[in-house]
Write an enzyme that holds these catalytic residues in place. Structure first.
Site, short mmCIF file in Angstrom:
data_model
loop_
_atom_site.label_atom_id
_atom_site.label_comp_id
_atom_site.label_asym_id
_atom_site.label_seq_id
_atom_site.Cartn_x
_atom_site.Cartn_y
_atom_site.Cartn_z
N GLY A 1 0.78 -1.23 0.00
CA GLY A 1 0.00 0.00 0.00
C GLY A 1 0.81 1.28 0.00
O GLY A 1 0.35 2.31 -0.48
N ASP B 1 0.93 3.08 4.39
CA ASP B 1 -0.08 3.90 3.71
C ASP B 1 -1.07 4.52 4.70
O ASP B 1 -1.41 5.68 4.59
CB ASP B 1 -0.82 3.07 2.64
CG ASP B 1 -1.39 1.76 3.17
OD1 ASP B 1 -1.18 1.41 4.35
OD2 ASP B 1 -2.05 1.06 2.37
N ASP C 1 -4.59 2.41 10.83
CA ASP C 1 -5.98 2.08 11.11
C ASP C 1 -6.04 1.51 12.53
O ASP C 1 -6.14 2.26 13.49
CB ASP C 1 -6.48 1.11 10.03
CG ASP C 1 -7.96 0.84 10.15
OD1 ASP C 1 -8.66 1.61 10.80
OD2 ASP C 1 -8.43 -0.17 9.59
N LYS D 1 -6.66 7.31 10.55
CA LYS D 1 -8.06 7.42 10.96
C LYS D 1 -8.06 7.65 12.47
O LYS D 1 -7.83 6.72 13.24
CB LYS D 1 -8.83 6.14 10.61
CG LYS D 1 -8.96 5.90 9.12
CD LYS D 1 -9.69 4.61 8.80
CE LYS D 1 -9.80 4.40 7.30
NZ LYS D 1 -10.35 3.05 6.96
N PHE E 1 -13.71 3.55 4.48
CA PHE E 1 -12.76 2.76 3.71
C PHE E 1 -12.41 3.53 2.44
O PHE E 1 -13.28 3.88 1.65
CB PHE E 1 -13.33 1.39 3.36
CG PHE E 1 -12.27 0.44 2.88
CD1 PHE E 1 -11.51 -0.28 3.79
CD2 PHE E 1 -12.03 0.29 1.53
CE1 PHE E 1 -10.51 -1.13 3.35
CE2 PHE E 1 -11.02 -0.57 1.08
CZ PHE E 1 -10.27 -1.28 1.99
N VAL E 2 -11.12 3.80 2.26
CA VAL E 2 -10.69 4.58 1.10
C VAL E 2 -9.74 3.78 0.20
O VAL E 2 -9.11 2.82 0.65
CB VAL E 2 -10.00 5.89 1.53
CG1 VAL E 2 -10.96 6.82 2.23
CG2 VAL E 2 -8.79 5.61 2.42
N ASP F 1 -5.69 -0.20 -1.63
CA ASP F 1 -6.48 -1.10 -2.48
C ASP F 1 -7.77 -1.57 -1.82
O ASP F 1 -7.94 -1.48 -0.60
CB ASP F 1 -5.66 -2.35 -2.79
CG ASP F 1 -5.52 -3.27 -1.57
OD1 ASP F 1 -5.02 -2.80 -0.52
OD2 ASP F 1 -5.94 -4.44 -1.65
N ARG G 1 -5.18 0.67 -6.67
CA ARG G 1 -3.93 1.26 -6.17
C ARG G 1 -3.42 2.35 -7.10
O ARG G 1 -2.77 3.29 -6.67
CB ARG G 1 -2.83 0.19 -6.04
CG ARG G 1 -3.11 -0.86 -4.97
CD ARG G 1 -1.82 -1.62 -4.68
NE ARG G 1 -2.05 -2.91 -4.03
CZ ARG G 1 -2.21 -3.07 -2.73
NH1 ARG G 1 -2.21 -2.03 -1.93
NH2 ARG G 1 -2.40 -4.27 -2.23
P1 IMP Z 1 -3.68 -1.49 10.73
O1 IMP Z 1 -2.69 -2.59 10.95
O2 IMP Z 1 -5.07 -1.87 11.16
O3 IMP Z 1 -3.24 -0.13 11.20
O4 IMP Z 1 -3.94 -1.43 9.17
C1 IMP Z 1 -3.08 -0.94 8.29
C2 IMP Z 1 -3.31 -1.61 6.95
O5 IMP Z 1 -4.69 -1.91 6.70
C3 IMP Z 1 -2.89 -0.64 5.89
O6 IMP Z 1 -1.55 -0.83 5.54
C4 IMP Z 1 -3.84 -0.97 4.75
O7 IMP Z 1 -3.27 -1.94 3.92
C5 IMP Z 1 -5.07 -1.52 5.40
N1 IMP Z 1 -6.17 -0.52 5.48
C6 IMP Z 1 -6.68 0.06 6.60
N2 IMP Z 1 -7.65 0.95 6.31
C7 IMP Z 1 -7.77 0.94 4.95
C8 IMP Z 1 -8.61 1.67 4.02
O8 IMP Z 1 -9.46 2.52 4.36
N3 IMP Z 1 -8.42 1.38 2.70
C9 IMP Z 1 -7.51 0.47 2.26
N4 IMP Z 1 -6.70 -0.22 3.08
C10 IMP Z 1 -6.83 0.01 4.42
MG MG Z 2 -3.46 -3.07 2.09
#
Ligand code: IMP
Ligand code: MG
Length: 185
Positions: free
Chosen positions: A51, A107, A110, A138, A159-160, A166, A172
């Protein structure tokens, strides 16, 4: 592809201006770390695949210093899921980080699990410094507390896709950040 997008949250111009400003800030911080010696070669940029690749490609061209790229592959959203499924490191973490200034780039922040896991593993190798950088965040969503040094934009909890992000592997290459139409999911 365009037809699947609903609302544009960040357009190309907005993104480019912010990435430029982030580059200046990061370059200034690293320059301070390096005592002004930009040719030292002690900087390691660690993009979390896949990402972050578009963001990283733009960002590193704003950094006028010697650096190496070391990729890390992680998956936390396999397939069509929009919920985090837990972090899986795919393959091995790059070695030889001792004494290096490491900038880990993702990227989006979350749940925070991805950066938490990767930064812990990096710190085990005793680098000189570790910084975290994300293009998007976020706010209020992170379930683990990860201190991030650089954030491009705070966005609402939607969700973006685009600019590297992606849905099921697609979008992407869309150059802006937007939400998906419900029919496209
Ligand atoms: P985390 O480990 O939950 O912080 O998630 C991070 C990963 O989840 C990012 O590197 C993205 O690949 C994916 N992700 C989280 N939110 C989104 C979104 O809104 N769109 C696309 N991918 C997301
Ligand atoms: Mg991803």
């Amino acid at each position: 592809m365009q037809h699947d997008l609903d609302r544009i949250l960040l357009d190309r111009k907005t993104i480019a201006a912010r990435v430029h400003a982030m580059g200046e800030q990061i370059a200034a911080d690293l320059t301070r770390d390096l005592g002004g010696d930009l040719e030292h070669g002690k900087v390691v940029i660690m993009p979390i695949m896949t990402g972050s690749m578009i963001f990283v490609a733009d960002l590193i061209r704003e950094l006028p210093l010697k650096l190496r790229l070391e990729l890390v592959a992680v998956s936390s959203y396999p397939g069509k899921s929009m919920e985090s499924k837990g972090v899986k490191l795919r393959g091995e973490l790059p070695g030889n980080l001792e004494g290096k200034h490491v900038l880990i780039i993702d990227d989006i922040l979350d749940s925070g699990h991805t950066l938490d896991v990767v930064s812990r593993l990096v710190r085990e190798q005793k680098p000189a410094s570790v910084r975290l950088c994300v293009f998007l965040r976020k706010p209020g969503k992170a379930s683990v507390d990860v201190p991030v040094d650089y954030v491009g934009f705070d966005i609402p909890d939607e969700f973006v896709v685009g600019y590297g992000l992606d849905y099921d592997g697609h979008y992407r290459n869309y150059p802006q950040i937007g939400t998906l139409r419900p029919e496209a999911r």
